[in-house]
Design a protein around this motif. Sequence first.
Motif, PDB file in Angstrom:
ATOM      1  N   PRO A   1      41.237 -55.624 -47.088  1.00  0.00           N
ATOM      2  CA  PRO A   1      42.659 -55.888 -46.824  1.00  0.00           C
ATOM      3  C   PRO A   1      43.535 -55.504 -48.013  1.00  0.00           C
ATOM      4  CG  PRO A   1      41.315 -57.765 -46.194  1.00  0.00           C
ATOM      5  CD  PRO A   1      40.407 -56.813 -46.908  1.00  0.00           C
TER       6      PRO A   1
ATOM      7  N   LYS B   1      50.154 -53.180 -47.645  1.00  0.00           N
ATOM      8  CA  LYS B   1      50.346 -52.755 -46.259  1.00  0.00           C
ATOM      9  C   LYS B   1      50.907 -53.899 -45.417  1.00  0.00           C
ATOM     10  CE  LYS B   1      46.762 -49.252 -46.411  1.00  0.00           C
ATOM     11  NZ  LYS B   1      45.398 -48.914 -46.046  1.00  0.00           N
ATOM     12  N   LEU B   2      50.520 -55.134 -45.744  1.00  0.00           N
ATOM     13  CA  LEU B   2      51.017 -56.291 -45.005  1.00  0.00           C
ATOM     14  C   LEU B   2      52.449 -56.642 -45.391  1.00  0.00           C
ATOM     15  CD1 LEU B   2      47.885 -58.611 -45.189  1.00  0.00           C
ATOM     16  CD2 LEU B   2      48.695 -57.322 -43.207  1.00  0.00           C
TER      17      LEU B   2
END
Length: 165
Positions: free
Chosen positions: A59, A63-64
């Motif tokens: 993760p 990007k989040l």
Amino acid sequence: MISCLFYLAFTGILSFLLGRILPKTLFCADHFPYHSFTWEHGGRIYEQINIKSWQSKVPDMSKLFPNLMPRKQMNSMNMQILPRMVQETCVAEFIHILLCFTGLRCIKLWSGIGGILIAFLNAVGNLAFVVIQRYNRPRLLHLIDTISHRHRVKEVSYASSGSKL
């Protein structure tokens, strides 16, 4: 087990927020513990664990939360954010090391092998992110040096030819 998972989620969110509010000036890639140690060979030591194949599969907070963190794709338009990206690797390393230690609380929350296992998996998971930061930071610093050198060479060639920038 549920209490450990809630605890880890809570500390993860809290640590992310801490990483966003801490002054970035506290983190200098040239100083301990963020500088590259001799044995790391500028991050190349991590190629021994095939980091190139798995680092893109974990993760990625940029990007989040693209508005809070600099994007990792490089192009000529965003090269000026490289120093901030280097600082962000230091912040991320600090936060993930902190999470390794806070995760030890799971041993107390869930006594026995279960708590030990979750604390261990939490530490291993966070250490993977530490390794990614320690691999990428020297590469980013090298890119900054390369761009700075090219810019200086260009300035010198313009100056010696009598042209103005």
